[in-house]
Scaffold this motif. Structure first.
Motif, short mmCIF file in Angstrom:
data_model
loop_
_atom_site.label_atom_id
_atom_site.label_comp_id
_atom_site.label_asym_id
_atom_site.label_seq_id
_atom_site.Cartn_x
_atom_site.Cartn_y
_atom_site.Cartn_z
N PRO A 145 -2.09 -1.45 1.94
CA PRO A 145 -0.64 -1.54 2.14
C PRO A 145 -0.24 -2.30 3.41
CG PRO A 145 -1.25 0.68 1.48
CD PRO A 145 -2.51 -0.07 1.70
N SER A 146 -0.98 -2.09 4.51
CA SER A 146 -0.65 -2.78 5.76
C SER A 146 -0.91 -4.28 5.64
CB SER A 146 -1.43 -2.19 6.93
OG SER A 146 -2.82 -2.35 6.73
N LYS A 184 -0.78 -6.06 2.83
CA LYS A 184 0.26 -6.60 1.95
C LYS A 184 1.55 -6.83 2.73
CE LYS A 184 2.46 -5.81 -2.48
NZ LYS A 184 2.52 -5.01 -3.69
N GLU A 185 1.89 -5.87 3.57
CA GLU A 185 3.10 -5.96 4.39
C GLU A 185 3.03 -7.16 5.33
OE1 GLU A 185 5.00 -3.48 8.05
OE2 GLU A 185 4.12 -2.28 6.42
N LYS A 186 1.88 -7.37 5.98
CA LYS A 186 1.72 -8.47 6.94
C LYS A 186 1.78 -9.83 6.24
CE LYS A 186 -0.93 -5.76 10.24
NZ LYS A 186 -2.22 -5.55 10.90
N GLU A 194 3.28 -10.58 3.32
CA GLU A 194 4.63 -10.84 2.81
C GLU A 194 5.62 -11.08 3.95
OE1 GLU A 194 5.27 -7.45 0.28
OE2 GLU A 194 4.25 -8.41 -1.41
N LYS A 195 5.37 -10.46 5.10
CA LYS A 195 6.21 -10.68 6.28
C LYS A 195 6.08 -12.12 6.78
CE LYS A 195 7.29 -8.22 10.56
NZ LYS A 195 6.80 -7.19 11.48
N GLY A 243 -6.30 -4.71 6.44
CA GLY A 243 -5.13 -5.00 7.27
C GLY A 243 -5.35 -5.21 8.75
#
Length: 150
Positions: free
Chosen positions: A134-135, A137-139, A141-142, A117
């Protein structure tokens, strides 16, 4: 004295030579009477030598240890790791291990792909990896991208 080495000025290196052990030359020599061989027994006799692996009557290690039949090679899987910030620089719409190997960004022997991430991403990309933090994946998808675990 000259620096060139000739037969006349050859000498062994300091500390490489020792006085020979002269045994059986009387008690005052420090090596008298039994001549460093101890009292009686096989080692005290002349011409004695025990066979290879002999441990003084103790069960030898080659007989104590279990015998292995065949062998197994345990190969730890090699992971290719790449940060989210580098994904945008690659210019790929779909990021897979094969695509990274083709682009020369992953080692040819890599078995797994891990997305980490660190960094920022603004493009929408599809990522197919074995592990995504997790970080990361968040970035992804954002930014409008998609993450698929293989």
């Amino acid at each position: 004295m000259t620096d060139t080495i000739t037969l006349e000025n050859l000498q062994p290196a300091e500390g490489s030579t020792h006085k020979i052990k002269r045994v059986g030359r009387g008690r005052s020599s420090g090596r008298g009477k039994t001549s460093c061989r101890g009292h009686n027994g096989e080692g005290q006799r002349s011409g004695s030598s025990s066979k290879r692996g002999f441990e003084g009557g103790q069960m030898p290690s080659y007989r104590r240890l279990p015998k292995l039949k065949g062998f197994q090679v345990y190969k730890k899987p090699v992971s290719a790791e790449i940060n989210v910030g580098r994904l945008a620089q690659l210019g790929l719409k779909e990021v897979t291990l094969a695509a990274l190997k083709e682009a020369g960004k992953a080692h040819p022997s890599a078995d797994l792909l891990r997305i980490l991430g660190n960094g920022e991403i603004s493009e929408a990309i599809t990522v197919k990896a074995n592990y995504v933090t997790p970080s990361a994946k968040e970035k992804i998808e954002k930014a409008g991208g998609k993450v698929e675990l293989v």
